[in-house]
Design a protein around this motif. Structure first.
Motif, PDB file in Angstrom:
ATOM      1  N   TYR A   1      60.116  64.475  23.069  1.00 62.60           N
ATOM      2  CA  TYR A   1      60.847  63.554  22.210  1.00 62.60           C
ATOM      3  C   TYR A   1      59.915  62.567  21.517  1.00 62.60           C
ATOM      4  CZ  TYR A   1      60.799  60.012  25.956  1.00 62.60           C
ATOM      5  OH  TYR A   1      60.425  59.110  26.924  1.00 62.60           O
ATOM      6  N   GLN A   2      58.676  62.491  21.969  1.00 63.06           N
ATOM      7  CA  GLN A   2      57.637  61.727  21.286  1.00 63.06           C
ATOM      8  C   GLN A   2      56.349  62.525  21.378  1.00 63.06           C
ATOM      9  OE1 GLN A   2      57.383  57.958  23.312  1.00 63.06           O
ATOM     10  NE2 GLN A   2      59.066  57.070  22.163  1.00 63.06           N
TER      11      GLN A   2
ATOM     12  N   GLY B   1      61.012  65.466  27.353  1.00 62.14           N
ATOM     13  CA  GLY B   1      62.425  65.130  27.315  1.00 62.14           C
ATOM     14  C   GLY B   1      63.310  66.315  27.600  1.00 62.14           C
ATOM     15  N   ASN B   2      64.589  66.008  27.820  1.00 60.79           N
ATOM     16  CA  ASN B   2      65.642  67.005  28.017  1.00 60.79           C
ATOM     17  C   ASN B   2      65.337  68.045  29.087  1.00 60.79           C
ATOM     18  OD1 ASN B   2      66.328  67.050  24.480  1.00 60.79           O
ATOM     19  ND2 ASN B   2      67.442  65.908  26.009  1.00 60.79           N
TER      20      ASN B   2
ATOM     21  N   THR C   1      69.644  67.710  18.555  1.00 65.02           N
ATOM     22  CA  THR C   1      68.491  67.069  19.192  1.00 65.02           C
ATOM     23  C   THR C   1      67.260  67.955  19.100  1.00 65.02           C
ATOM     24  OG1 THR C   1      67.920  65.569  20.978  1.00 65.02           O
ATOM     25  CG2 THR C   1      68.643  67.730  21.642  1.00 65.02           C
TER      26      THR C   1
ATOM     27  N   GLU D   1      65.367  67.351  15.958  1.00 63.79           N
ATOM     28  CA  GLU D   1      64.630  66.091  15.899  1.00 63.79           C
ATOM     29  C   GLU D   1      63.404  66.088  16.795  1.00 63.79           C
ATOM     30  OE1 GLU D   1      67.531  63.325  17.268  1.00 63.79           O
ATOM     31  OE2 GLU D   1      68.667  63.355  15.383  1.00 63.79           O
ATOM     32  N   ARG D   2      63.329  67.020  17.719  1.00 62.98           N
ATOM     33  CA  ARG D   2      62.259  67.042  18.719  1.00 62.98           C
ATOM     34  C   ARG D   2      61.298  68.187  18.454  1.00 62.98           C
ATOM     35  NH1 ARG D   2      64.612  64.677  24.262  1.00 62.98           N
ATOM     36  NH2 ARG D   2      65.838  62.999  23.362  1.00 62.98           N
TER      37      ARG D   2
ATOM     38  N   TYR E   1      69.684  63.793  29.208  1.00 61.71           N
ATOM     39  CA  TYR E   1      69.991  63.591  27.796  1.00 61.71           C
ATOM     40  C   TYR E   1      70.955  62.407  27.685  1.00 61.71           C
ATOM     41  CZ  TYR E   1      71.308  65.261  23.047  1.00 61.71           C
ATOM     42  OH  TYR E   1      71.548  65.410  21.708  1.00 61.71           O
TER      43      TYR E   1
ATOM     44  N   SER F   1      60.754  72.749  21.739  1.00 57.06           N
ATOM     45  CA  SER F   1      61.840  73.088  22.664  1.00 57.06           C
ATOM     46  C   SER F   1      61.509  74.440  23.284  1.00 57.06           C
ATOM     47  CB  SER F   1      63.178  73.128  21.934  1.00 57.06           C
ATOM     48  OG  SER F   1      63.563  71.819  21.565  1.00 57.06           O
TER      49      SER F   1
ATOM     50  N   ASN G   1      61.610  69.717  26.108  1.00 53.87           N
ATOM     51  CA  ASN G   1      60.993  69.520  24.802  1.00 53.87           C
ATOM     52  C   ASN G   1      60.209  68.210  24.825  1.00 53.87           C
ATOM     53  OD1 ASN G   1      62.949  67.432  24.385  1.00 53.87           O
ATOM     54  ND2 ASN G   1      64.371  68.936  23.562  1.00 53.87           N
TER      55      ASN G   1
END
Length: 162
Positions: free
Chosen positions: A72-73, A83-84, A49, A52-53, A34, A56, A70
């Motif tokens: 992120y795109q 991500g994360n 976050t 926004e994602r 992150y 998760s 999660n």
């Protein structure tokens, strides 16, 4: 992984956040999973976050929260970017990351009809650099980034067809 290990996953909830924020053991580990977060990771940062994602998700090892990830795109019908990805210190080396990445690939296919998954890994994150090729990911690019000390680092991008 031990033969008695039982894996499962579910959507992350607000009740999970206080546990997840303890997964990164130092500022460097937090940067790997992150990069925009401030050390130490707080429930507020993680909640923001997550808002926004997408998707998760927590991995459970023998019923205990052991990992988090999660997207992120996400581009419907094309790809998702993982991500994360964080693994609890007590659960490392037990197959949790492998299980969770595989679960996220399935979510990418089911929720977004994704044809590929993208992941990125900083050059100093040897655990990640060793994990992704084992899971069928191939390097697809290298991007220059700056770490928290404003030093140049390489972000290695990986791609996998789903």
């Amino acid at each position: 992984m031990p033969p008695s290990s039982s894996f499962d996953h579910r959507a992350a909830t607000a009740d999970d956040l206080s546990e997840i924020v303890t997964f990164a053991q130092n500022a460097e580990e937090l940067f790997f999973c992150y990069p925009k977060a401030d050390w130490p990771l707080s429930v507020g940062q993680l909640a923001a976050t997550m808002a926004e994602r997408r998707d998760s998700t927590v991995a459970l090892l023998n019923g205990r929260v052991a990992g988090f990830a999660n997207f992120y795109q996400w581009q419907y019908g094309d790809y998702c970017a993982l991500g994360n990805l964080m693994i609890a210190p007590w659960a490392r080396g037990q197959g949790v990351a492998h299980y969770l990445v595989t679960a996220m690939e399935q979510l990418a296919r089911e929720h977004y009809h994704a044809k590929r998954m993208q992941v990125s890994c900083f050059n100093a994150n040897s655990a990640g650099l060793l994990l992704y090729p084992k899971l069928g990911y191939s390097p697809s690019g290298i991007v220059e980034r700056r770490d928290r000390q404003h030093q140049r680092v390489a972000l290695i991008q990986f791609d996998k067809a789903l």
